[in-house]
Design a protein around this motif. Structure first.
Motif, PDB file in Angstrom:
ATOM      1  N   ASP A  42       0.816  -1.215   0.000  1.00 36.75           N
ATOM      2  CA  ASP A  42       0.000   0.000   0.000  1.00 36.75           C
ATOM      3  C   ASP A  42       0.848   1.262   0.000  1.00 36.75           C
ATOM      4  O   ASP A  42       0.335   2.362  -0.231  1.00 36.75           O
ATOM      5  N   ASP A  43       2.153   1.110   0.294  1.00 37.79           N
ATOM      6  CA  ASP A  43       3.036   2.274   0.293  1.00 37.79           C
ATOM      7  C   ASP A  43       3.418   2.708  -1.122  1.00 37.79           C
ATOM      8  O   ASP A  43       4.025   3.756  -1.301  1.00 37.79           O
ATOM      9  N   ARG A  44       3.072   1.909  -2.126  1.00 36.34           N
ATOM     10  CA  ARG A  44       3.446   2.225  -3.491  1.00 36.34           C
ATOM     11  C   ARG A  44       2.553   3.337  -4.033  1.00 36.34           C
ATOM     12  O   ARG A  44       1.356   3.389  -3.744  1.00 36.34           O
ATOM     13  N   THR A  45       3.129   4.217  -4.842  1.00 35.27           N
ATOM     14  CA  THR A  45       2.359   5.291  -5.464  1.00 35.27           C
ATOM     15  C   THR A  45       2.593   5.276  -6.969  1.00 35.27           C
ATOM     16  O   THR A  45       3.652   4.862  -7.448  1.00 35.27           O
ATOM     17  N   PHE A  46       1.591   5.725  -7.700  1.00 34.68           N
ATOM     18  CA  PHE A  46       1.663   5.733  -9.159  1.00 34.68           C
ATOM     19  C   PHE A  46       1.111   7.038  -9.687  1.00 34.68           C
ATOM     20  O   PHE A  46       0.080   7.533  -9.216  1.00 34.68           O
ATOM     21  N   HIS A  47       1.791   7.577 -10.694  1.00 41.36           N
ATOM     22  CA  HIS A  47       1.354   8.802 -11.361  1.00 41.36           C
ATOM     23  C   HIS A  47       1.403   8.575 -12.864  1.00 41.36           C
ATOM     24  O   HIS A  47       2.434   8.149 -13.402  1.00 41.36           O
ATOM     25  N   LEU A  48       0.313   8.848 -13.543  1.00 42.03           N
ATOM     26  CA  LEU A  48       0.264   8.797 -14.999  1.00 42.03           C
ATOM     27  C   LEU A  48       0.270  10.222 -15.522  1.00 42.03           C
ATOM     28  O   LEU A  48      -0.654  10.992 -15.255  1.00 42.03           O
TER      29      LEU A  48
END
Length: 764
Positions: free
Chosen positions: A318-324
């Motif tokens: 859950d600590d992962r982040t994603f930006h498109l």
């Protein structure tokens, strides 16, 4: 306008690339082109697949605002964020609707704002280092420079991008960034920069070293940046197509993943992906399927790893982040441009470059702009940076059309190049030939075409004048002072032999000749269309066409000699080409009304009738002319298939045949080979992409050396030990091919129809 100094600088740049990068570019691009042919021929209906992919792209670009909104909502639902960079004003209505629904869309003014957003992401992640997979869009917006200016280390992980980053060079190819470097050059580069304990020698050494080097950086990186070959709006998924596997490592190893893609990469759903997955592998690398096809729906649900303490418990996914980051940067304006719109269908496979003879010899450091390379580069650079950004390389597209068959989504790349050339012509200061030649008026020509283009764009007028004043015109054109002046002021290279005009034109001969008695077996009526070369220069091929058709039972008439428009079109003079096309269609209309077939000697003109006239004439006029026009040997083949007697033709020699580029694109070269064989000739054919002459291209002083370098491939093939030896009679269908083969020291070089013409008076 190109003056003498500009032409000299261009020639010097090309000469340098031919010497320093040409061998590596040629070896790599021709290999990729060859394996593409093999992959396409291995199975399946490749043309049906291309048409399917194009239809999907057409729909996706039409629905682009809707797809942007949908993917923003889906990625947000998945726990990621979407940043839409540089949306055009006409998209504001849907952006406002998204905001009203509680979404967050940031509209940036330009590529710099996209970089600012990525910098803020890195700052939020407290990032010191970023790893990147290959992405032309990040090259376009300058992500590396922006992050490095912010004090962040950026490491390329694709082998080719890693090489050009170490060398501090720009990529030279859409797929193979370091395609201009040989293994020996890369070995020397790595040994010099990294000074390994054991010097690197083999390809395996280089690969192992690069893998270990970038692998360590991936392990330690705070942020991973990837591109996205395709973005699926329905699910928010991204597709990454690679042969090294580095992209998915960059996507899943660091805690923060930023994917950067142009808005044109959007597809409606996963159901639309299969044709593209197959086509991009075949077009880019000649593979049935890419080594790695990764379909990710980020944020990827995988735990984080502390590589400094691998035995510690895994981190929380859950600590992962994603930006498109979706980049517009001119794309929505291109979407509204009827002529540039097709550029957005591009899937960045690089096949247009691999299939281009000029690109095969100089690569993207000549045939390309600040970011994009190859034939499609004109569309991209014009759309994102403005049409002036194409001035240094646009003329390297000769309109040969070889890229049209190579493109997996059927983009008419030569037309895009022609349109931009036309627009740049209109932005130039008036040239010295303004409105002084046939077909040009202040209303239908920009009046800004430079003197060199205007000269070559009006060859028909020059040919008519040269024929009327022959042999004096031929004598003058051969004088050293005249050639020096033409070289300096017109850019016509003095090393190139000029056409020799005939005093008696084909039309003169036709009016005075005694027609052969019709054998009556084919029962056809035809009108022969004489282009300027056939009427004023290479009259022998026109005479042979008339006599051959008559011997096969055809009643032949001769059309007026009006230029098809090919010459001005090649120079970016579209309205002049349109005027000439209208004149030709009007002149041929009575013959078509009478039920006559139109027979064309010059392949570039049949290509005009069937293809380009669709853009220059109304649909009905174009369709009638295209449906009833035939290339001369195609027509002879049809006569033979329908009962004409092949014994009426001559034959029996060994022939080495080079088909014209556009003739091969139209699928017509096979007819010539078949007719020559049925007439008794033993035939071998060339498989090089182009002879290098390409109409006026080989005459231009800035491109002469490139033209001859390209031609050397054909000379080597026909003079080599592969069965295409010099004891064969070399023949060529195109007038420009004829001239180039003469310059390459082959004798005579007849049109194929001159090798089958019956041995009768006035036959040659």
């Amino acid at each position: 306008m190109r003056d003498e100094s500009t032409r000299a600088a261009t020639a010097a740049h090309i000469r340098d690339l031919l010497e320093t990068e040409g061998d590596a570019v040629h070896k790599n691009t021709t290999h990729l082109n060859r394996v593409r042919y093999e992959a396409n021929a291995a199975g399946g209906d490749i043309d049906a697949l291309r048409s399917e992919a194009r239809a999907i792209k057409e729909e996706a670009i039409e629905r682009l605002p809707e797809l942007v909104e949908r993917v923003r909502e889906r990625v947000a639902a998945n726990g990621g964020r979407v940043y839409v960079a540089d949306d055009a004003a006409d998209a504001n209505d849907y952006i406002e609707r998204v905001a009203a629904n509680g979404g967050r869309v940031y509209v940036a003014d330009d590529a710099a704002d996209a970089n600012d957003y990525i910098e803020r992401v890195c700052a939020d992640a407290d990032a010191d280092s970023v790893v990147k997979s290959k992405s032309m869009t990040t090259e376009e917006i300058g992500v590396n420079d922006a992050l490095e200016a912010a004090g962040i280390d950026v490491h390329e992980t694709d082998l080719g991008e890693f090489v050009v980053q170490v060398a501090d060079e720009s990529p030279s190819h859409l797929v193979g960034p370091a395609i201009h470097k040989s293994r020996a050059e890369i070995t020397a580069l790595f040994n010099d920069v990294f000074d390994p304990d054991v010097p690197l020698e083999t390809a395996e050494d280089l690969t192992r070293f690069a893998r270990d080097h970038v692998g360590e950086r991936i392990e330690r990186a705070d942020v991973g940046v990837t591109g996205a070959n395709f973005v699926l709006a329905e699910s928010g998924s991204i597709a990454l197509v690679t042969n090294e596997g580095n992209a998915r490592k960059c996507a899943v190893t660091p805690d923060t993943h930023v994917a950067v893609a142009g808005v044109e990469k959007l597809l409606p759903s996963a159901a639309d992906l299969p044709p593209f997955a197959e086509l991009i592998a075949k077009a880019a690398g000649g593979q049935d399927v890419a080594t790695y096809l990764s379909l990710l729906t980020p944020p990827v649900d995988s735990p984080t790893i502390d590589f400094d303490a691998p035995d510690e418990p895994l981190g929380d996914a859950d600590d992962r982040t994603f930006h498109l980051v979706l980049v517009d940067n001119g794309r929505l304006d291109m979407r509204e441009d009827d002529d540039l719109r097709e550029t957005l269908y591009c899937i960045r496979c690089g096949a247009c470059g691999n299939s281009c003879a000029n690109f095969q010899h100089v690569g993207g450091h000549a045939f390309g702009g600040e970011t994009y390379t190859g034939g499609i580069a004109t569309g991209w650079e014009a759309g994102i940076r403005g049409e002036a950004a194409t001035d240094d390389f646009n003329d390297l597209c000769t309109g040969c059309s070889r890229c049209v068959d190579a493109c997996p989504v059927e983009i008419d790349i030569p037309w895009i190049n022609t349109v931009v050339r036309d627009r740049r012509n209109r932005g130039h200061d008036p040239g010295t030939f303004d409105h002084l030649v046939e077909g040009l008026t202040p209303d239908d020509d920009p009046g800004g075409v430079d003197v060199q283009k205007r000269l070559f764009g009006n060859f028909g007028t020059l040919a008519r004048l040269g024929s009327a004043s022959a042999p004096l015109s031929n004598w003058l054109a051969d004088r050293a002072p005249v050639r020096a002046a033409m070289d300096r002021w017109l850019g016509v290279d003095r090393r190139r032999d000029l056409p020799s005009f005939e005093r008696e034109t084909l039309r003169d001969w036709f009016a005075a000749r005694d027609p052969l008695p019709s054998a009556g077996r084919a029962d056809r009526d035809a009108v022969l269309y004489p282009d300027a070369y056939t009427n004023y220069v290479l009259t022998g091929r026109g005479k042979a066409a008339v006599r051959t058709l008559e011997a096969l039972g055809v009643d032949v008439t001769l059309a007026p000699c009006h230029e098809s428009g090919r010459a001005p079109l090649s120079q970016g003079m579209i309205e002049t080409a349109r005027t000439q096309a209208e004149r030709v269609s009007d002149a041929l209309a009575p013959a078509l009304d009478a039920g006559r077939d139109v027979v064309v000697v010059e392949p570039s003109d049949i290509a005009m009738f069937r293809n380009e006239y669709a853009r220059l004439l109304d649909d009905a006029t174009h369709e009638r002319l295209a449906a009833n026009s035939y290339e001369s040997m195609e027509y002879v083949y049809g006569l033979l298939e329908n009962g004409a007697d092949a014994d009426a033709l001559t034959g029996g020699g060994d022939v080495a045949y080079h088909g014209h580029c556009q003739q091969r694109t139209l699928g017509l070269a096979g007819y010539t080979e078949a007719v020559l064989r049925r007439a008794g000739h033993d035939v071998v054919t060339s498989d090089v992409e182009c002879c290098g002459m390409a109409g006026s291209f080989g005459y231009k002083s800035e491109y002469y050396e490139l033209s001859m370098d390209v031609g050397a491939d054909l000379r080597e093939q026909f003079a080599g030990d592969d069965g295409r030896g010099t004891d064969r009679r070399v023949a060529a269908s195109g007038a420009s091919c004829h001239e180039q083969l003469l310059a390459l020291a082959f004798d005579g070089v007849p049109h194929p129809i001159e090798l089958v013409v019956p041995d009768t008076p006035d036959a040659r």
